[in-house]
Design a protein around this motif. Structure first.
Motif, PDB file in Angstrom:
ATOM      1  N   GLU A  66      -7.642   7.551   4.234  1.00 20.57           N
ATOM      2  CA  GLU A  66      -6.619   8.585   4.155  1.00 20.57           C
ATOM      3  C   GLU A  66      -7.228   9.922   3.722  1.00 20.57           C
ATOM      4  O   GLU A  66      -6.868  10.980   4.247  1.00 20.57           O
ATOM      5  N   LEU A 110       0.827  -1.203   0.000  1.00 21.48           N
ATOM      6  CA  LEU A 110       0.000   0.000   0.000  1.00 21.48           C
ATOM      7  C   LEU A 110       0.865   1.257   0.000  1.00 21.48           C
ATOM      8  O   LEU A 110       0.566   2.236  -0.690  1.00 21.48           O
ATOM      9  N   GLN A 111       1.950   1.232   0.761  1.00 19.08           N
ATOM     10  CA  GLN A 111       2.882   2.356   0.760  1.00 19.08           C
ATOM     11  C   GLN A 111       3.479   2.569  -0.630  1.00 19.08           C
ATOM     12  O   GLN A 111       3.585   3.693  -1.111  1.00 19.08           O
ATOM     13  N   SER A 171      -6.545  -1.447  -0.759  1.00 22.80           N
ATOM     14  CA  SER A 171      -6.099  -0.162  -1.315  1.00 22.80           C
ATOM     15  C   SER A 171      -7.226   0.856  -1.341  1.00 22.80           C
ATOM     16  O   SER A 171      -6.988   2.057  -1.150  1.00 22.80           O
ATOM     17  N   ALA A 215      -7.805   1.962   2.316  1.00 21.47           N
ATOM     18  CA  ALA A 215      -6.725   2.879   2.685  1.00 21.47           C
ATOM     19  C   ALA A 215      -6.908   4.242   2.043  1.00 21.47           C
ATOM     20  O   ALA A 215      -6.737   5.279   2.697  1.00 21.47           O
ATOM     21  N   ARG A 216      -7.255   4.261   0.775  1.00 19.21           N
ATOM     22  CA  ARG A 216      -7.430   5.517   0.036  1.00 19.21           C
ATOM     23  C   ARG A 216      -8.537   6.368   0.652  1.00 19.21           C
ATOM     24  O   ARG A 216      -8.362   7.569   0.900  1.00 19.21           O
ATOM     25  N   VAL A 252      -0.040   5.253  -0.467  1.00 20.47           N
ATOM     26  CA  VAL A 252      -0.635   5.543   0.841  1.00 20.47           C
ATOM     27  C   VAL A 252       0.494   5.936   1.794  1.00 20.47           C
ATOM     28  O   VAL A 252       1.474   5.212   1.931  1.00 20.47           O
ATOM     29  N   SER A 253       0.337   7.077   2.459  1.00 19.66           N
ATOM     30  CA  SER A 253       1.440   7.565   3.288  1.00 19.66           C
ATOM     31  C   SER A 253       1.043   7.968   4.706  1.00 19.66           C
ATOM     32  O   SER A 253       1.918   8.186   5.542  1.00 19.66           O
ATOM     33  N   HIS A 254      -0.247   8.069   5.000  1.00 18.33           N
ATOM     34  CA  HIS A 254      -0.665   8.539   6.325  1.00 18.33           C
ATOM     35  C   HIS A 254      -0.266   7.518   7.390  1.00 18.33           C
ATOM     36  O   HIS A 254      -0.725   6.360   7.346  1.00 18.33           O
TER      37      HIS A 254
END
Length: 257
Positions: free
Chosen positions: A114, A58-59, A107, A110-111, A63-65
């Motif tokens: 985020e 995911l990173q 994903s 996560a999106r 995705v970074s949070h």
């Protein structure tokens, strides 16, 4: 009734909308003291290494949070799908959960989470989830938000989510059975609203229940006739709508079943 930190009356348990409302929402809890435990160890699907591999993918996908990544690494997705599908739990794929519904891709979860975390109000207040499904996204939300209300219109899925979530003992996560298109006005206003089903447009009830400074993230059919991820930011000056990438969610429906 209980008092919120600001002195505002808050619904107690069980919470129901007035009997004149078509929603007849019943509130339960995914209950008891919040579990803030270290990532589990183990083998196979129980191994934290399996989830960490998913988080790394995911990173790599953008995705970074930090809080979102930590939550996805902590929640065991394989416990929210049928045993026969458990080996696919950490692949980036949606999976059937019964009654014609699916658990979203990691994903996508996560999106969307985020996006609400990046909103002006973040997730410091209450978050409303439309479409509990099997409870996976609600569990992830509970690890980044102060308080989560999650509503499901299908009794079978509401009951399944309650069973899936009970062992996690998440005191800040409240499950509701009712018509998600009506939202849950008793808990409003919300710092964020997130929906796991898409219709031709976004119900006005959701926007009405969003706090000023709040953010709504949901799939909706755009003017081009495609289903896209839509972000609504509610500001003091009005509504700001942003259309993002194309997505594919199950249809948004009214009523309970």
């Amino acid at each position: 009734m209980t008092q919120s930190p600001g002195g505002r009356q808050r619904p107690g348990f069980p919470a129901r909308l007035p009997s004149s409302s078509p929603a007849q929402v019943r509130r339960t809890a995914a209950e008891a003291p919040a579990a803030r435990v270290a990532p589990p160890t183990g083998v196979g699907m129980d191994s934290s290494a399996v989830r960490m591999a998913m988080v790394r993918r995911l990173q790599a996908g953008g995705v970074s949070h930090p809080a979102v990544l930590a939550a996805l690494g902590a929640v065991e997705r394989h416990r929210f799908v049928d045993t026969a599908l458990a080996t696919q739990a950490y692949e980036d794929t949606s999976l059937p959960i019964g009654l014609g519904q699916t658990i979203s891709k990691p994903s996508v979860v996560a999106r969307m989470i985020e996006l609400i975390c990046q909103g002006p109000a973040g997730v410091a207040g209450r978050v409303l989830e439309i479409g509990t499904g099997c409870g996976y996204q609600a569990a992830v939300l509970s690890r980044v938000a102060r308080e989560v209300y999650s509503i499901e219109r299908l009794r079978g899925l509401h009951d399944k989510a309650r069973e899936n979530l009970r062992p996690l003992r998440l005191s800040n996560l409240h499950l509701l059975f009712g018509d998600g298109m009506l939202g849950f006005p008793a808990g409003a206003p919300y710092a964020a609203i997130i929906a796991a089903a898409g219709g031709n447009d976004l119900p006005s009830a959701w926007i009405d229940q969003l706090a000023v400074g709040g953010r709504l993230v949901a799939p909706a059919v755009t003017a081009a006739g495609r289903q896209n991820l839509v972000v609504i930011d509610k500001t003091a000056a009005g509504i700001v709508r942003t259309e993002l990438e194309a997505v594919h969610f199950v249809p948004l429906k009214s009523g309970i079943a």
